[in-house]
Design an enzyme around this catalytic site. Structure first.
Site, short mmCIF file in Angstrom:
data_model
loop_
_atom_site.label_atom_id
_atom_site.label_comp_id
_atom_site.label_asym_id
_atom_site.label_seq_id
_atom_site.Cartn_x
_atom_site.Cartn_y
_atom_site.Cartn_z
N GLU A 150 0.81 -1.22 0.00
CA GLU A 150 0.00 0.00 0.00
C GLU A 150 0.85 1.27 0.00
O GLU A 150 0.75 2.13 0.88
CB GLU A 150 -0.97 0.01 1.18
CG GLU A 150 -2.01 -1.08 1.14
CD GLU A 150 -3.00 -1.02 2.28
OE1 GLU A 150 -4.12 -1.54 2.13
OE2 GLU A 150 -2.66 -0.44 3.34
N GLU A 307 -6.61 -7.76 -0.93
CA GLU A 307 -7.14 -7.68 0.43
C GLU A 307 -8.61 -7.28 0.41
O GLU A 307 -9.02 -6.41 -0.36
CB GLU A 307 -6.38 -6.65 1.27
CG GLU A 307 -4.95 -6.99 1.61
CD GLU A 307 -4.32 -5.95 2.53
OE1 GLU A 307 -5.07 -5.26 3.27
OE2 GLU A 307 -3.09 -5.80 2.50
#
Length: 674
Positions: A150, A307
């Site tokens: 991320e 995710e």
């Protein structure tokens, strides 16, 4: 480069056994296997464990984890663990930590805490990635590399300032070009030496984090920072490639995340992965749009859902549980829009620190006798039975919406005209109008050629505020050769440096659209006007109202209840070559956009379906079959009128044309032969 293709739908997610004693690992293998979980993403935040000092690597625990996963037949997505620095590095080399917007240099702590332009960080991160690839790159069950995690954030340190000046020299060559591009005569901002240029933070030319004295400077710093962090990714990618030449490499993106230009990033990635975390009240259409954007940044290729949570998040204001069946429906929504994997954060719930209340497949109850585990296992069994025939299937969209990070940054740095004007909101309003009619949409960049655009019946570019070199010419050629283009207010105003096109709005789009916009009126939230289409359909509008003149276009709708611009055009159509260009000069309410999309559906005859707001119908294609995902995203029973015979791959039953009953969060996946 030829990449290994996944041989199954990867079903698993983030697994952090280093947080637990080994006896827990063996229980995990039993539970996860029981749920048909076949993949584990490991080593995401393990830098401190695998490199305990500058001089030493210790792969012993990671060896044990990988050996255990291999013995239990798990596929592995192996992360490089560079998303969080080890404490020794920050203590010994302070340049590796970031300086924030307020000018404060940070100590060790948190994550995503590395300065992207720190030579120290770049050295150690790519060295670690290379060591991991040398150690594990030969393993057949390492099916994907996951670099960092991320990526995001900004740094404003002296290293970044120096690197920014180098970046500027590469892009502009000399200071005269910089001064001209940034219009620095404004407020006496002329630069005489490169060393006079600093990052636009609280100590310089920023006006808070959302505005700037010199927008061109701030936009360029956004571009520079996105490029700098991307270089961190390519540093590690290239280090891996020295030892592993064919395993695909990715990093997890975050939908409409503002900091990074994902179209540019995707060009450096073998495949796109992303993390989907909608709030309890996120519109279904926004989640769908985010999936489509992640498919779009890689030219329509399927992506990894790296995710999602099996139950609830921990970091949002209101972390509601997913209702029974909702995790399954959201998983299939991801697949419907291009996902070839279903992965979670996380497989076992952490016992301490900030994510201890983030949901997991194995909860703190430490048993398979929970609702979430049972639902996960049921989905695992279902995906295992689904096989591989959907892998690689594409979305056959005839409508494209342009999404552009330069426009995102530039529009939101603009001082005025209305504080409510937000880039992603405007994109979503148009996407949602097509979504409500179940019309497939691709999200595309602004730099496609006219030939590349020609595959679409319609290209939509809401608030195309910044028109970079070549974009207007490509759009003109596309429309001239029979294409159709739709844009809106706040389009065609500035060039790539945020300088206004002189000669009237919408600048280089004026000839294509056949209009001249003289002014735009900003409406406060309590004010709403009306527009009336030529067939007398009447709809509300708000926020901005363009005051325009026709220059060859015809009015499709006029302001019916306004002020001095009553009875002037609000929506227009212009014949240009063999095609048409549409302009919407105000923010139409949802019903007005539905009306407009309905007119376009009638014109083009696109495949579409009338459903309730909670139900979506999405299609993916292989050479010999189409796969229709019919998903009830809501918690109430619904009915759908269906016209195609096929087989539901989930229930293994034949489906005939007629009325389909959908329970709350129900999913049908209907295969229709071509």
């Amino acid at each position: 480069m030829t990449t290994k293709q996944f041989k199954r739908i990867l079903f698993g997610g983030d697994y952090n056994p280093e947080q637990w004693p080994k006896e827990v690992w063996y229980k995990d293998m039993q539970l996860l296997t029981k749920a048909d979980i076949n993949e584990a993403t490991i080593n995401v935040f393990s830098w401190a464990q695998i490199q305990p000092s500058e001089e030493r690597y210790d792969f012993s625990m990671l060896d044990d984890i990988i050996n255990l996963l291999t013995e239990n037949h798990f596929q592995i997505v192996l992360a490089t663990s560079t998303a969080a620095l080890p404490a020794w590095m920050a203590n010994r080399y302070p340049d590796v930590t970031r300086t924030d917007f307020a000018g404060r240099h940070h100590r060790f702590g948190g994550r995503h805490n590395a300065c992207p332009n720190s030579p120290t960080f770049r050295f150690f991160s790519q060295k670690l990635a290379g060591e991991l690839a040398k150690h594990y790159g030969h393993l057949d069950n390492v099916v994907c590399w996951h670099i960092s995690n991320e990526y995001g954030g900004q740094c404003y340190c002296d290293n970044c300032a120096a690197a920014f000046r180098v970046w500027l020299k590469q892009h502009y060559e000399n200071l005269d070009a910089v001064n001209q591009a940034w219009n620095t005569h404004f407020w006496g901002h002329t630069f005489y030496e490169w060393e006079e240029i600093f990052p636009p933070n609280d100590l310089g030319d920023a006006i808070g984090e959302d505005n700037s004295t010199i927008a061109g400077l701030s936009i360029d710093y956004r571009r520079f920072m996105s490029d700098s962090i991307l270089r961190n990714f390519t540093d590690e990618r290239d280090a891996i490639r020295k030892f592993d030449t064919d395993t695909p490499i990715t990093t997890n993106l975050m939908g409409t995340f503002k900091d990074l230009d994902y179209f540019k990033w995707a060009k450096e990635m073998d495949l796109v992965s992303w993390d989907n975390y909608p709030s309890y009240n996120t519109p279904y259409s926004f989640t769908a749009m985010s999936h489509d954007l992640m498919r779009g940044v890689k030219g329509g290729a399927p992506f990894m859902l790296m995710e999602q949570t099996p139950s609830q998040q921990n970091w949002q204001p209101y972390n509601s549980l997913k209702r029974p069946g909702q995790m399954r429906s959201m998983s299939y929504q991801a697949m419907a829009h291009g996902a070839d994997t279903i992965q979670f954060f996380q497989l076992r719930q952490s016992r301490g620190a900030t994510e201890k209340f983030h949901g997991a497949v194995i909860s703190h109850a430490d048993t398979d006798n929970t609702r979430v585990f049972k639902e996960t296992a049921a989905l695992g069994h279902e995906l295992n039975g689904l096989g591989t025939e959907i892998l690689g299937a594409r979305t056959p969209a005839k409508v494209a919406i342009m999404f552009d990070w330069d426009n995102y940054w530039a529009l939101e740095y603009a001082s005025g005209p209305n504080v409510q004007l937000k880039y992603v909101d405007q994109i979503h309003q148009y996407y949602a109008a097509f979504y409500r009619q179940n019309v497939a949409v691709d999200l595309i960049p602004t730099d496609l050629s006219a030939k590349e655009l020609a595959k679409y019946d319609l290209v939509v570019a809401p608030v195309l505020y910044m028109v970079k070199d070549g974009v207007a010419d490509n759009l003109k050629s596309y429309v001239k050769n029979g294409g159709h283009f739709l844009t809106t207010f706040m389009s065609g105003l500035v060039d790539r440096n945020d300088n206004v096109f002189i000669g009237g709005y919408p600048g280089p789009l004026r000839e294509l659209l056949g209009i001249w916009v003289e002014e735009f009126d900003a409406l406060p939230p309590e004010k709403h006007y009306q527009v009336t289409f030529n067939d007398q359909a009447d709809f509300s509008c708000d926020m901005l109202c363009d005051i325009m003149h026709l220059e060859g276009a015809k009015a499709l709708a006029n302001y019916s209840k306004g002020e001095f611009y009553q009875d002037t055009p609000a929506v227009t159509e212009n014949e240009f070559g063999q095609g048409q260009a549409f302009y919407v000069g105000t923010q139409l309410a949802a019903k007005g956009l539905d009306y407009l999309v309905g007119q376009l559906i009638d014109q083009f005859g696109w495949e579409h379906y009338a459903t309730s707001e909670a139900v979506e119908i999405t299609r993916r294609d292989q050479a010999d079959a189409s796969y229709y995902f019919i998903i009830n995203n809501g918690g109430k029973s619904e009915q759908v009128s269906w016209s195609k015979a096929g087989q539901d791959l989930l229930s293994k039953q034949a489906v005939a044309a007629g009325t389909l009953d959908l329970d709350p969060y129900a999913v049908k996946l209907i295969k229709v032969a071509k």
